[in-house]
Design a protein around this motif. Structure first.
Motif, short mmCIF file in Angstrom:
data_model
loop_
_atom_site.label_atom_id
_atom_site.label_comp_id
_atom_site.label_asym_id
_atom_site.label_seq_id
_atom_site.Cartn_x
_atom_site.Cartn_y
_atom_site.Cartn_z
N TYR A 77 0.82 -1.21 0.00
CA TYR A 77 0.00 0.00 0.00
C TYR A 77 0.85 1.26 0.00
O TYR A 77 0.65 2.17 -0.82
CB TYR A 77 -0.92 -0.03 1.22
CG TYR A 77 -1.45 1.32 1.64
CD1 TYR A 77 -2.41 1.99 0.90
CD2 TYR A 77 -1.00 1.92 2.82
CE1 TYR A 77 -2.90 3.23 1.30
CE2 TYR A 77 -1.48 3.16 3.23
CZ TYR A 77 -2.43 3.80 2.47
OH TYR A 77 -2.91 5.02 2.86
N LEU A 81 1.21 3.79 -3.11
CA LEU A 81 0.72 5.15 -2.88
C LEU A 81 1.80 6.18 -3.19
O LEU A 81 1.53 7.19 -3.86
CB LEU A 81 0.28 5.29 -1.42
CG LEU A 81 -0.24 6.66 -0.99
CD1 LEU A 81 -1.56 6.98 -1.70
CD2 LEU A 81 -0.44 6.72 0.52
N ALA A 97 -7.97 6.33 -4.51
CA ALA A 97 -7.50 5.32 -3.56
C ALA A 97 -8.49 5.17 -2.41
O ALA A 97 -8.88 4.05 -2.04
CB ALA A 97 -6.12 5.71 -3.02
N TRP A 154 -2.68 4.02 -10.43
CA TRP A 154 -2.07 3.85 -9.11
C TRP A 154 -3.09 4.08 -8.00
O TRP A 154 -3.01 3.43 -6.94
CB TRP A 154 -0.88 4.79 -8.96
CG TRP A 154 0.28 4.43 -9.84
CD1 TRP A 154 0.77 5.16 -10.89
CD2 TRP A 154 1.06 3.24 -9.79
NE1 TRP A 154 1.81 4.51 -11.48
CE2 TRP A 154 2.02 3.32 -10.83
CE3 TRP A 154 1.06 2.11 -8.98
CZ2 TRP A 154 2.97 2.33 -11.07
CZ3 TRP A 154 2.01 1.10 -9.22
CH2 TRP A 154 2.94 1.22 -10.24
N THR A 158 -3.98 1.26 -5.33
CA THR A 158 -3.86 1.56 -3.90
C THR A 158 -5.15 1.22 -3.18
O THR A 158 -5.13 0.66 -2.08
CB THR A 158 -3.54 3.05 -3.69
OG1 THR A 158 -2.34 3.39 -4.38
CG2 THR A 158 -3.37 3.38 -2.21
#
Length: 287
Positions: A77, A81, A97, A154, A158
């Motif tokens: 994670y 991130l 996210a 991304w 995440t």
């Protein structure tokens, strides 16, 4: 959702948004994440010792295995991130996210924990996710399309890791009654050990991170576990299908901080999105 649970979740959301702002500004890599875990382990050691004096168990088979899986998922994670923050804007990565995380979490809770998803919670979740999409404001006609798409990729990845570690840790708290303090501390300790092989050859980067970002490292090391421990405590009193989406009010705080500190624009669209998310939270609180 009781006032006590809502207060814990909203406080956690504010702390979470603030440490993400600090994280975005540092653009840290593996050495930064490793130092953050070391700082967290040291800062929370006194609280751990106090918990042990109160009779908490530090070592057991469930604690061992669930802490290891939590550590692996949290490492993934944090690294994903940070990669997202280096590739795109806070206003793209953070809402996606935090918005897709509860979607995956609720699906897992319904399928594996046999939790019911009532109509109000379903509508609230839909409003929250709708608000997230409005905040993101993806437009393929923009010149920075590739940057936005990277942020989308991304951010969603995440969110998947958020859902995985939330489900893992909810299982530890609800099914095995593991203390949130114990779970968080042991998990962070495993994180420092698991990342060590990747750090040995990067000691110069470690020194540079300490020199440039020591205060941010200490702040994140303190605030990140604090925010998550509050969420784990809330899970003792409310189902995952309520806690997981409600904590995503951090999106509101994150967008506000991004606009004020990072001078991000699109204020009117984000105001509409905030109203959608707030409406979703009200519905969730009535579940």
């Amino acid at each position: 959702m009781s006032f006590k649970v809502m207060a814990m979740v909203l406080t956690a959301a504010l702390l979470h948004a603030f440490w993400n702002l600090l994280s975005k500004k540092t653009n840290g890599r593996v050495p930064f994440v490793w130092l953050m875990y070391i700082a967290s382990t040291l800062l929370y050691l006194p609280i751990l010792l106090h918990s042990l004096k109160q009779g908490e168990t530090l070592i057991s088979q469930p604690i061992l295995w669930l802490s290891i899986t939590s550590a692996v998922l949290h490492i993934g994670y944090f690294l994903i991130l940070q990669k997202g923050y280096r590739s795109s804007d806070l206003s793209v990565v953070y809402p996606l996210a935090r918005g897709t995380g509860p979607l995956f979490s609720c699906m897992a809770a319904v399928v594996f924990l046999n939790e019911s998803l009532k109509l109000k919670a379903s509508l609230g979740l839909a409003l929250i996710l709708g608000g997230v999409l409005v905040i993101t404001g993806i437009s393929f006609s923009r010149k920075n399309t590739s940057k936005v798409l990277l942020g989308v990729f991304w951010g969603i990845l995440t969110g998947l890791f958020i859902a995985l570690y939330t489900f893992n840790d909810a299982l530890a708290i609800k099914s095995y009654t593991i203390s949130p303090i114990i779970l968080t501390f042991v998990s962070n300790l495993f994180c420092t050990v698991l990342l060590l092989p990747f750090i040995i050859s990067k000691m110069s980067e470690v020194k540079r991170e300490i020199s440039m970002h020591k205060w941010s490292i200490l702040a994140i090391g303190l605030l990140s576990p604090a925010a998550y421990i509050l969420v784990l405590e809330a899970l003792k009193y409310a189902p995952l299908t309520v806690v997981a989406p409600a904590r995503e009010t951090s999106i509101l705080f994150g967008v506000f901080m991004g606009a004020r500190v990072l001078n991000e624009k699109e204020g009117s669209r984000r105001l509409v999105a905030s109203m959608l998310i707030l409406a979703g939270i009200v519905l969730l609180s009535l579940n």
